[in-house]
Design an enzyme around this catalytic site. Structure first.
Site, PDB file in Angstrom:
ATOM      1  CB  ALA A 287     -14.159  -1.768  37.973  1.00  0.00           C
TER       2      ALA A 287
ATOM      3  CD  GLU B 267     -11.426  -9.455  38.314  1.00  0.00           C
ATOM      4  OE1 GLU B 267     -11.883  -8.098  38.077  1.00  0.00           O
ATOM      5  OE2 GLU B 267     -11.894  -9.971  39.137  1.00  0.00           O
TER       6      GLU B 267
ATOM      7  CD  GLU C 207     -10.157  -6.449  42.604  1.00  0.00           C
ATOM      8  OE1 GLU C 207      -9.013  -7.092  43.026  1.00  0.00           O
ATOM      9  OE2 GLU C 207     -10.624  -6.641  41.329  1.00  0.00           O
TER      10      GLU C 207
HETATM   11  C1  HXC Z   1     -11.369   5.271  38.772  1.00  0.00           C
HETATM   12  C2  HXC Z   1      -9.162   5.782  38.376  1.00  0.00           C
HETATM   13  C3  HXC Z   1      -8.902   4.243  38.761  1.00  0.00           C
HETATM   14  C4  HXC Z   1      -9.805   3.442  39.009  1.00  0.00           C
HETATM   15  C5  HXC Z   1      -7.079   5.541  38.412  1.00  0.00           C
HETATM   16  N1  HXC Z   1      -7.797   6.411  38.295  1.00  0.00           N
HETATM   17  N2  HXC Z   1      -7.452   4.145  38.711  1.00  0.00           N
HETATM   18  N3  HXC Z   1     -10.345   6.305  38.466  1.00  0.00           N
HETATM   19  N4  HXC Z   1     -11.147   4.013  38.793  1.00  0.00           N
HETATM   20  N5  HXC Z   1      -9.593   2.028  39.083  1.00  0.00           N
HETATM   21  C6  HXC Z   1      -7.662   7.657  38.302  1.00  0.00           C
HETATM   22  C7  HXC Z   1      -7.191   8.412  39.456  1.00  0.00           C
HETATM   23  O1  HXC Z   1      -8.444   8.624  40.158  1.00  0.00           O
HETATM   24  C8  HXC Z   1      -6.723   9.614  38.710  1.00  0.00           C
HETATM   25  O2  HXC Z   1      -7.354  10.738  38.329  1.00  0.00           O
HETATM   26  C9  HXC Z   1      -6.139   9.062  37.411  1.00  0.00           C
HETATM   27  O3  HXC Z   1      -6.885   7.873  37.313  1.00  0.00           O
HETATM   28  C10 HXC Z   1      -4.440   8.800  37.436  1.00  0.00           C
HETATM   29  O4  HXC Z   1      -4.470   8.202  38.611  1.00  0.00           O
HETATM   30  P1  HXC Z   1      -3.333   8.405  39.891  1.00  0.00           P
HETATM   31  O5  HXC Z   1      -3.642   7.591  40.782  1.00  0.00           O
HETATM   32  O6  HXC Z   1      -3.015   9.691  39.843  1.00  0.00           O
HETATM   33  O7  HXC Z   1      -1.701   7.456  39.225  1.00  0.00           O
HETATM   34  P2  HXC Z   1      -0.725   7.056  39.927  1.00  0.00           P
HETATM   35  O8  HXC Z   1      -0.212   7.646  40.947  1.00  0.00           O
HETATM   36  O9  HXC Z   1       0.150   6.715  38.742  1.00  0.00           O
HETATM   37  O10 HXC Z   1      -1.089   5.388  40.407  1.00  0.00           O
HETATM   38  C11 HXC Z   1      -1.417   4.415  39.563  1.00  0.00           C
HETATM   39  C12 HXC Z   1      -2.187   3.406  40.215  1.00  0.00           C
HETATM   40  C13 HXC Z   1      -3.396   3.956  40.958  1.00  0.00           C
HETATM   41  C14 HXC Z   1      -1.268   2.868  41.114  1.00  0.00           C
HETATM   42  C15 HXC Z   1      -2.794   2.410  39.193  1.00  0.00           C
HETATM   43  O11 HXC Z   1      -4.382   5.099  39.994  1.00  0.00           O
HETATM   44  C16 HXC Z   1      -4.281   2.993  41.552  1.00  0.00           C
HETATM   45  O12 HXC Z   1      -4.315   2.289  42.520  1.00  0.00           O
HETATM   46  N6  HXC Z   1      -5.451   2.870  40.899  1.00  0.00           N
HETATM   47  C17 HXC Z   1      -6.676   1.833  41.439  1.00  0.00           C
HETATM   48  C18 HXC Z   1      -6.133   0.502  41.032  1.00  0.00           C
HETATM   49  C19 HXC Z   1      -7.269  -0.380  41.723  1.00  0.00           C
HETATM   50  O13 HXC Z   1      -7.745  -0.421  43.082  1.00  0.00           O
HETATM   51  N7  HXC Z   1      -8.096  -0.994  40.874  1.00  0.00           N
HETATM   52  C20 HXC Z   1      -9.077  -1.991  41.378  1.00  0.00           C
HETATM   53  C21 HXC Z   1     -10.410  -1.418  41.295  1.00  0.00           C
HETATM   54  S1  HXC Z   1     -11.615  -2.433  41.861  1.00  0.00           S
HETATM   55  P3  HXC Z   1      -7.885  11.983  39.304  1.00  0.00           P
HETATM   56  O14 HXC Z   1      -8.799  12.679  38.420  1.00  0.00           O
HETATM   57  O15 HXC Z   1      -8.556  11.543  40.604  1.00  0.00           O
HETATM   58  O16 HXC Z   1      -6.449  12.804  39.416  1.00  0.00           O
HETATM   59  C22 HXC Z   1     -11.890  -3.545  40.512  1.00  0.00           C
HETATM   60  C23 HXC Z   1     -13.116  -4.384  40.669  1.00  0.00           C
HETATM   61  C24 HXC Z   1     -13.198  -5.478  39.683  1.00  0.00           C
HETATM   62  O17 HXC Z   1     -11.444  -3.672  39.483  1.00  0.00           O
HETATM   63  C25 HXC Z   1     -14.631  -6.151  39.504  1.00  0.00           C
HETATM   64  C26 HXC Z   1     -14.947  -6.532  38.261  1.00  0.00           C
HETATM   65  C27 HXC Z   1     -16.182  -7.176  38.114  1.00  0.00           C
END
Ligand code: HXC
Length: 260
Positions: free
Chosen positions: A68, A114, A134
């Site tokens: 998300a 998911e 999360e």
């Molecule tokens: C918003 C995101 C994002 C996310 C990545 N980006 N994931 N933006 N929401 N979930 C953005 C980053 O901010 C960044 O933009 C760009 O994408 C590239 O990401 P990086 O982190 O620089 O890339 P990298 O170093 O290769 O790392 C990749 C990664 C990391 C390991 C996937 O991005 C990461 O941990 N992302 C979050 C993963 C996460 O926690 N997902 C769960 C979300 S909660 P900028 O412009 O900032 O450089 C969820 C709840 C679900 O999903 C509930 C459903 C009902």
């Protein structure tokens, strides 16, 4: 192509297969509201389109979907998410009657994992990474990461992923039963399309009965599930395609299914 242009998706049609490619490269395909509402719209369209028999959902670049959109969620309050039933519309893909294959090319984290689990079959590239991170954000999975994941890989595996936020690679996901096959990344789409076309060649109403029966196994008791299976099996005898399939076998020829 549908003729509609989407901001965060690429939509193509190939031989009865509707392909949705998540395309929001600046955020690793993070599933913002706009992207998810576009996806809902495309699935509605594919569902209504008699030429589409099977759907494929895939990502682009190094992500299937990184979850998300965290930046969108930062300011939300409890009142907003509870009263607005935030993300309740996400499960559209789980409710389509047509078969959906997820082709997971890269990161499938949080809501991305998911979303893949809402599909019927998951194929993965050797570059795929799965996880429910999360917990690192002070929240928990909200679209199946505690439920579908547990059914897919068992309690200890799911608990470990959900409590630790650890990521797993494709081979581990395969070994746990989350994905059915892993391919070198350059072959992922070819292999997915081969499977999609083979499924698309079957009778659509019979595919739908099979899908319904397998999905209900996740919700019903064994007795109820077996009962439903038997009734759907019996129902297949009301179709032209059941008769045609068995007759073709007897006559040593290929069946000519009509979706009837
Ligand atoms: C918003 C995101 C994002 C996310 C990545 N980006 N994931 N933006 N929401 N979930 C953005 C980053 O901010 C960044 O933009 C760009 O994408 C590239 O990401 P990086 O982190 O620089 O890339 P990298 O170093 O290769 O790392 C990749 C990664 C990391 C390991 C996937 O991005 C990461 O941990 N992302 C979050 C993963 C996460 O926690 N997902 C769960 C979300 S909660 P900028 O412009 O900032 O450089 C969820 C709840 C679900 O999903 C509930 C459903 C009902």
């Amino acid at each position: 192509s549908t003729g509609t242009t989407y901001e965060n998706l690429q939509v193509t049609r190939d031989d009865g297969v509707g392909i949705i490619t998540l395309h929001r490269p600046k955020a690793l395909n993070a599933l913002c509201d706009k992207l998810m509402s576009e996806m809902t719209q495309v699935i509605d369209e594919f569902e209504a389109d008699n030429d589409i028999r099977v759907m494929v959902l895939t990502g682009s670049g190094k992500a299937f979907a990184a979850g998300a959109d965290i930046k969108e969620m930062v300011p939300r309050t409890f009142q907003e998410v509870y009263q607005g039933n935030f993300l309740s519309f996400w499960d559209r893909v789980a409710h389509t009657k047509k078969p959906v294959i997820a082709a997971v090319n890269g990161f499938a984290l949080g809501g991305g994992c998911e979303l893949a689990m809402m599909c019927d079959i998951i194929y993965a590239s050797d570059k795929a990474v799965f996880g429910q991170p999360e917990i690192n954000l002070g929240t928990i999975p909200g679209a199946g990461g505690t439920q579908r994941l547990t059914r897919a890989i068992g309690k200890s595996n799911a608990m470990e992923l959900v409590l630790s936020g650890d990521k797993i690679k494709a081979d581990e996901a395969k070994q746990m039963g989350l994905v059915s096959k892993v391919f070198p990344s350059e072959n992922l789409m070819d292999e997915t399309m081969k499977l999609a076309r083979r499924i698309a060649a079957q009778s659509l109403p019979i595919l739908q009965m099979a899908k319904e029966a397998v999905n209900k196994s996740q919700e019903l008791s064994l007795q109820e599930g077996l009962h439903l299976e038997k009734r759907l099996f019996h129902s297949s005898f009301a179709t032209h395609d059941r008769k045609e399939g068995m007759t073709a076998f007897q006559e040593k020829r290929k069946p000519n299914f009509k979706d009837e």
